[in-house]
Each structure stands twice: as C-alpha cells, then as structure tokens.
Design an enzyme around this catalytic site. Structure first.
Site, PDB file in Angstrom:
ATOM      1  CE  LYS A 185      -4.473  -1.260   1.938  1.00  0.00           C
ATOM      2  NZ  LYS A 185      -5.474  -0.959   2.973  1.00  0.00           N
TER       3      LYS A 185
ATOM      4  CE  LYS B  36      -5.731  -7.188  -1.817  1.00  0.00           C
ATOM      5  NZ  LYS B  36      -5.419  -7.138  -0.423  1.00  0.00           N
TER       6      LYS B  36
ATOM      7  CE  LYS C 284     -14.160  -2.490   0.283  1.00  0.00           C
ATOM      8  NZ  LYS C 284     -13.944  -2.195   1.685  1.00  0.00           N
TER       9      LYS C 284
HETATM   10  P1  TYM Z   1     -10.883  -5.046   4.014  1.00  0.00           P
HETATM   11  O1  TYM Z   1     -11.863  -3.956   4.277  1.00  0.00           O
HETATM   12  O2  TYM Z   1      -9.789  -4.782   3.044  1.00  0.00           O
HETATM   13  O3  TYM Z   1     -11.640  -6.335   3.524  1.00  0.00           O
HETATM   14  C1  TYM Z   1     -12.725  -6.916   4.263  1.00  0.00           C
HETATM   15  C2  TYM Z   1     -12.638  -8.433   4.173  1.00  0.00           C
HETATM   16  O4  TYM Z   1     -12.669  -8.865   2.818  1.00  0.00           O
HETATM   17  C3  TYM Z   1     -11.563  -9.718   2.549  1.00  0.00           C
HETATM   18  N1  TYM Z   1     -11.128  -9.529   1.150  1.00  0.00           N
HETATM   19  C4  TYM Z   1     -11.042 -10.502   0.239  1.00  0.00           C
HETATM   20  N2  TYM Z   1     -11.271 -11.825   0.320  1.00  0.00           N
HETATM   21  C5  TYM Z   1     -11.092 -12.560  -0.804  1.00  0.00           C
HETATM   22  N3  TYM Z   1     -10.685 -12.042  -1.985  1.00  0.00           N
HETATM   23  C6  TYM Z   1     -10.429 -10.720  -2.122  1.00  0.00           C
HETATM   24  N4  TYM Z   1     -10.029 -10.217  -3.289  1.00  0.00           N
HETATM   25  C7  TYM Z   1     -10.594  -9.888  -0.964  1.00  0.00           C
HETATM   26  N5  TYM Z   1     -10.437  -8.557  -0.729  1.00  0.00           N
HETATM   27  C8  TYM Z   1     -10.758  -8.359   0.564  1.00  0.00           C
HETATM   28  C9  TYM Z   1     -10.485  -9.294   3.525  1.00  0.00           C
HETATM   29  O5  TYM Z   1      -9.544 -10.306   3.751  1.00  0.00           O
HETATM   30  C10 TYM Z   1     -11.306  -8.974   4.760  1.00  0.00           C
HETATM   31  O6  TYM Z   1     -11.574 -10.140   5.507  1.00  0.00           O
HETATM   32  N6  TYM Z   1      -7.761  -4.961   7.949  1.00  0.00           N
HETATM   33  C11 TYM Z   1      -9.050  -5.426   7.484  1.00  0.00           C
HETATM   34  C12 TYM Z   1     -10.200  -4.961   8.333  1.00  0.00           C
HETATM   35  C13 TYM Z   1     -10.035  -5.212   9.795  1.00  0.00           C
HETATM   36  C14 TYM Z   1     -10.200  -6.448  10.468  1.00  0.00           C
HETATM   37  C15 TYM Z   1      -9.976  -6.157  11.843  1.00  0.00           C
HETATM   38  C16 TYM Z   1     -10.496  -7.738  10.055  1.00  0.00           C
HETATM   39  C17 TYM Z   1      -9.741  -4.267  10.733  1.00  0.00           C
HETATM   40  N7  TYM Z   1      -9.716  -4.844  11.969  1.00  0.00           N
HETATM   41  C18 TYM Z   1     -10.046  -7.161  12.800  1.00  0.00           C
HETATM   42  C19 TYM Z   1     -10.571  -8.728  11.014  1.00  0.00           C
HETATM   43  C20 TYM Z   1     -10.349  -8.448  12.385  1.00  0.00           C
HETATM   44  C21 TYM Z   1      -9.281  -4.912   6.071  1.00  0.00           C
HETATM   45  O7  TYM Z   1      -8.702  -3.942   5.657  1.00  0.00           O
HETATM   46  O8  TYM Z   1     -10.255  -5.576   5.390  1.00  0.00           O
END
Ligand code: TYM
Length: 331
Positions: free
Chosen positions: A111, A194, A197
C-alpha cells in the site's frame, strides 16, 4: 460457540472478494457463535478520506451488511470510532509491537508505494490497531480473506509478548477462519492481482450494488483465453483467469471445482460465463435491492450502529481497563 470478531473498511462498496472471502461466512457463523462485526472507520483514515463520504460510506456499508444477513439484534454491528476501547488498547500495542515486526508487513509494503516516507504513521501501525480490535473482546475466531493472514499472525505475536512481558495469561490465542476456495478472489481483468476496492478500474471487480446488466457485462468482458475449459483441475494451473472464474462459480454453486469442470469441461467460455452471470445475479440482486430499501431510512441505520456500539463497549471496556491496570496505569 466462540466469540467471533471481524471488520471491513467503510471505503467504497463491498465487492465479490469481500463477500466470498469474508461476509458470507460472517453471516453463516452467526448460527452458533457470538459475533461482533465492525466498520473500521479508524482503519479507513490511514489513507485520506473525504469526511463527508467517509460518513456516507459507513452508512452504506452498514446497509449492505444488514442486507447480506447480519442480524444486529442477536449480534453486534457498529463503527470502530464509536468504541474508545479500540484506540486505548491500540496505544498499548504500539508499545508492545516492535518496529522490526511492522517492517515485515507485506500489506504496508504494497500500500505504501515507492515513496514510503510520505505515508501516514497510521498506515504503518495499522496492524496494531487490528490486533486491538480483536483482543479488546478476547475474540478467538476471526473470519477473513487470505490477505489478512499475516495480520492475524502479528496479533498472536503481540498477545504472546504482552502475556510474556507482564507474566500473565490475559490474552487468548486467536484463530483465523480463512476459506479454502475463495480466500483470494482475483481481478476479473488480471488474474495475478487480487480483486480490490482501490483499483481505479471498476471493470476488474463486481460490486454488491451492481445492477444485473452491469454484472453480465463485467463477466462477458472478464479476461479469459481461447482454450475450452479443461475437464480436470490440473488443467487450470497456468490459467489464472479461468481458475478464478471457475473458483467463483464453485463457491456460488456450492459445488467442488471438479464438479464444475465435469459440467463445463470441453466447452468454451461463452456458456460458462452466462451460467456464472446467472449465479451472480441470483446472489447479488436480493442484497442490492434490500440495501436500497435500508438506505431510505438512514436514521434507523444510525440507531443500529449506536446500539451496537453500546453493546460492544459493554464487552470491551472492562477488558481494556484490565489491560491498562496490568501495564501499570492507575485505576
Ligand atoms: P478489508 O476492508 O480490506 O476487507 C474486508 C474483508 O474482505 C476480505 N477480502 C477478500 N477476500 C477474498 N478475496 C479478495 N479479493 C478480498 N479482498 C478483501 C479481507 O480479507 C477482509 O476479511 N484490515 C481489514 C479490516 C479489519 C479487520 C480487523 C479484520 C480491521 N480490523 C479485525 C478482522 C479483524 C481490512 O482492511 O479488510
């Protein structure tokens, strides 16, 4: 049952990767567990967000999660900044985690881009806040996609160092719940990236609010190759885009990849893609329509988040207060 925690950043509209990698399991595991789901607005702030649109997207995502089947009465749905325990514990974890651990985080490297020093300090310590999210509730089960695996390992490193340094067994071991087939849904235009967003082109992802014709078009124009689909899984090993589409199909149809290839092996992409579009529309259209209905009453969405934050605080405040006492803060 276990205590489950997971989060999603309220930036943009959730896409098929978010849904297949995480949200669908968030919905399913509500059945026999105590679930806490969080719109992580504090994580979103690690990169610049227009204030008005951050607020708007937080409500939009709340609506999508409710439409997808999160039950805010039996479980907890809230936005991170409304529960101060997250920030309090994150500070303690900033003092537990080592700079060397942060430097190993691959997501920061991805990032941050070339000019690393121009990024916010928040982006750098982001994983410590994520560890605090989970451990403020002593949650032990965390359903996420593959890209979060390293952050969960770090969470356990932090918990272990805290327990060791303060001679306590205070924090539990955290387990990821990372699906087999859909933990990494790939970009429809480039099977080596991947689905994300933040990708500037929307053509590579399907969003949960896409209209039916948009879904059909994105699948039609998704990258494929000129060979027919293989009849066996090994035949997909060097065909990233084909593998991605077949994997998506298999998860949506609840069939193994072998079963899907039995039906479509030897055929070209055109009949496969039209069957895939149908499956996607079946899944996404009801979520999209329900989301639109929910968005008509923003006051109601805010009330749900506020009640969620109260329930979340009731769990996290005593845990974080105890952690503060353990490190030596006056009660
Ligand atoms: P975020 O907002 O990027 O994504 C949310 C969830 O979606 C999953 N994900 C995917 N899974 C499969 N294929 C993809 N292309 C893909 N893109 C995203 C992510 O793995 C995630 O589960 N850091 C985290 C948010 C967070 C969090 C936490 C998660 C903050 N605190 C505590 C678990 C526990 C994030 O940025 O997810």
């Amino acid at each position: 049952g276990k205590r489950v925690f997971s989060g999603i950043q309220p930036t943009g509209i959730p896409h098929l990767g978010n849904y297949l990698g995480a949200i669908q399991y968030w919905v399913d595991i509500q059945q026999d567990n105590e679930c806490i789901y969080c719109l992580v607005d504090m994580h979103a702030l690690t990169v610049w967000q227009e204030p008005v649109s951050l607020r708007k997207q937080t409500l939009e995502q709340t609506a999508v999660l409710l439409a997808a089947g999160i039950d805010p009465n039996k479980h907890i749905l809230f936005n991170q900044s409304a529960v101060s325990a997250h920030a309090r514990l994150a500070w303690i974890f900033n003092c537990v985690a080592r700079i060397g651990w942060m430097n190993r985080m691959t997501q920061f490297k991805d990032k941050a881009g070339k000019n690393r020093e121009a990024n916010s300090v928040g982006l750098y310590v982001y994983p410590n806040l994520m560890a605090a999210d989970i451990l403020a509730y002593k949650a032990t089960c965390v359903p996420v996609g593959e890209d979060q695996r390293q952050h969960l390992e770090l969470t356990n490193d932090i918990a272990q160092k805290f327990n060791h340094d303060y001679k306590t067994g205070f924090f539990p071991v955290v387990e990821g719940f990372i699906p087999k087939t859909s933990a990494r849904v790939m970009n429809l235009r480039d099977g080596s990236k991947k689905m994300s967003k933040s990708d500037p082109s929307e053509q590579g992802r399907i969003e949960l609010l896409d209209e039916d014709d948009v879904i059909t078009n994105k699948i039609k124009r998704a990258k494929s190759d000129s060979e027919p689909l293989p009849s066996e899984q090994e035949g997909l090993s060097h065909r990233l885009e084909a593998l991605n589409l077949v994997s998506i199909y298999s998860v949506l149809a609840k069939q193994s990849v072998e079963q899907v290839l039995q039906d479509f092996g030897g055929k070209g992409f055109s009949p496969f893609k039209s069957a895939l579009s149908d499956l996607l529309i079946q899944k996404i259209a009801p979520i999209r329509e329900e989301t639109k209905k929910m968005l008509a009453d923003k006051q109601h969405l805010q009330t749900i988040l506020k009640q969620g934050a109260e329930k979340a605080s009731a769990i996290a405040d005593p845990i974080v207060s105890e952690a503060e006492y353990i490190v030596g803060f006056l009660k």
